[in-house]
Design an enzyme around this catalytic site. Structure first.
Site, short mmCIF file in Angstrom:
data_model
loop_
_atom_site.label_atom_id
_atom_site.label_comp_id
_atom_site.label_asym_id
_atom_site.label_seq_id
_atom_site.Cartn_x
_atom_site.Cartn_y
_atom_site.Cartn_z
N TYR A 46 -16.60 16.63 -16.01
CA TYR A 46 -17.09 15.27 -15.82
C TYR A 46 -18.09 15.22 -14.68
CZ TYR A 46 -16.86 10.40 -14.25
OH TYR A 46 -17.18 9.13 -13.83
N ARG A 104 0.82 -1.21 0.00
CA ARG A 104 0.00 0.00 0.00
C ARG A 104 0.86 1.26 0.00
NH1 ARG A 104 -1.72 1.96 4.64
NH2 ARG A 104 -1.85 -0.11 5.58
N LYS A 149 -8.45 6.52 -19.54
CA LYS A 149 -8.73 7.05 -20.87
C LYS A 149 -7.50 6.98 -21.77
CE LYS A 149 -12.79 8.07 -19.03
NZ LYS A 149 -12.61 7.93 -17.58
N ASP A 188 -7.76 19.33 -15.14
CA ASP A 188 -8.01 17.96 -15.59
C ASP A 188 -7.56 17.89 -17.04
OD1 ASP A 188 -9.10 15.57 -16.59
OD2 ASP A 188 -10.72 15.60 -15.13
#
Length: 386
Positions: free
Chosen positions: A107, A54, A205, A180
């Site tokens: 978005y 982690r 994406k 973004d």
């Protein structure tokens, strides 16, 4: 000098940054490290800083090195999803009572996160058209936000924001400026070089590029802010797994050539749609008629693979979206295959009835890398069904 150290240009960095051959075997592709834990040379004697999956993983580190190099950032972090990255950034940088000035065309998941998850925690939200710097200036003058958040090109209306101008306005007010960059990718646009503080990506994406991995990434101009976000990532655990990190790295290696093809195909599709009598309007920054065309040409090296079109009414938009054959009706974007999306009922359903609502007449195309003649024939047959 090693091949990795010799990489300077974007295309070379995409292939080599973080990808030095394995020291033990000489493998050109670094191995995928799946171990959850790492042997220590005595208590606290960490090899390479690795302790537990982690907190760090060599495959994830390689991806973060790659993304930081491409965005020109001091550091980058890789997350389990784009929204996981957004959440970590927002919670690390904000406190209850702080306000985010958000673009009015982003978005839907970003708006949902701010309004419905962080809103009850005390984060405030205002919305403005980021492509209108006068409107942004007025909003900041009314009340200085803690953070300014923009997508450019925006989703799905392809509005273009002056990143350098926005950064000046934000910084003059003491705000953190977040861009973004999912639609453009660093192959076409590098917001940090234009003054932004943080770049956000849905790596699902264009970075991954093959619709086979979910991921997110943040790139930072300031290493100290990255350290704060990394602590929250470690504490909350929103990390990308080694296989996901590897797939994203593999996708990034072809990012430059893919974005060239996405852009050229999208330009051809947009120009064709512009001349079609059943299309009311075409949204694509590569068209000279687009209000942000000149700005996009200055701050981007290409116009990207997303084209939105407006049809006569919502019924026609739905019918078109359900009539394509090569364009697959699906969520998401940025893969090598072409997708069609009806934002009002799909990606942006969460912002219906808000300032960010997408008109029912809009269809979004994610133009892939197929033969452009086939793509044009497909939109033609879909339009013929209206």
């Amino acid at each position: 000098m090693s091949t990795h150290d010799a990489a300077r240009g974007f295309d070379s960095l995409a292939v080599h940054a973080g990808q030095a051959p394995d020291e033990t075997t000489g493998a050109v592709i670094p191995p995928i490290h799946v171990s959850t834990t790492y042997a220590q040379d005595g208590i606290g004697g960490l090899r390479g800083g690795y302790e537990y999956g982690r907190s760090g993983n060599p495959t994830r580190t390689a991806l973060e090195t790659q993304i930081a190099a491409l965005e020109g950032g001091a550091r980058a972090l890789s997350f389990a999803s784009g929204l996981a990255g957004e959440d970590a950034l927002l919670r690390a940088a904000l406190a209850p009572g702080d306000e985010v000035l958000l673009g009015n065309d982003v978005y839907g998941g970003t708006y949902r996160l701010l309004a419905r998850v962080l809103g009850p925690w005390g984060v405030k939200l205002r919305v403005v058209d980021m492509s209108d710097l006068d409107a942004v200036d007025a909003a900041i003058a009314e009340r200085a936000p803690k953070m300014v958040w923009v997508e450019t090109p925006s989703n799905p209306m392809l509005r273009i924001t002056d990143i350098a101008g926005l950064s000046r306005l934000g910084h003059d007010a003491g705000a953190l400026v977040v861009v973004d960059n999912t639609f453009a990718s660093p192959a076409l646009q590098r917001p940090l070089s234009l003054g932004a503080d943080v770049v956000v990506h849905s790596a699902t994406k264009y970075l991954g590029g093959h619709s086979d991995v979910v991921g997110g990434a943040l790139a930072f101009a300031d290493a100290a802010l990255a350290e704060k976000v990394q602590f929250l990532q470690f504490a909350a655990g929103a990390v990308s797994g080694p296989f996901d990190a590897y797939l994203t790295t593999r996708g990034i290696k072809t990012l430059a050539v893919r974005m060239q093809r996405h852009s050229s195909n999208a330009q051809a599709v947009a120009e064709h749609l512009l001349a079609h009598d059943r299309v009311a309007k075409v949204y694509y920054p590569g068209l000279p008629s687009h209000p942000g065309h000149e700005l996009a040409a200055r701050q981007m090296s290409g116009f990207g693979g997303i084209v939105s079109l407006e049809l006569a009414d919502g019924a026609a938009a739905r019918r078109f979206a359900e009539s394509t054959r090569l364009f697959t009706l699906a969520e998401s974007l940025g893969g090598v295959e072409s997708l069609v999306n009806y934002p009002d009922a799909m990606t942006h359903a969460s912002v219906r009835g808000t300032e960010l609502a997408v008109p029912e007449t809009i269809v979004r195309l994610s133009v892939g890398i197929e033969s452009v003649d086939d793509l044009i024939a497909d939109v033609d047959q879909a339009l013929a069904s209206l």
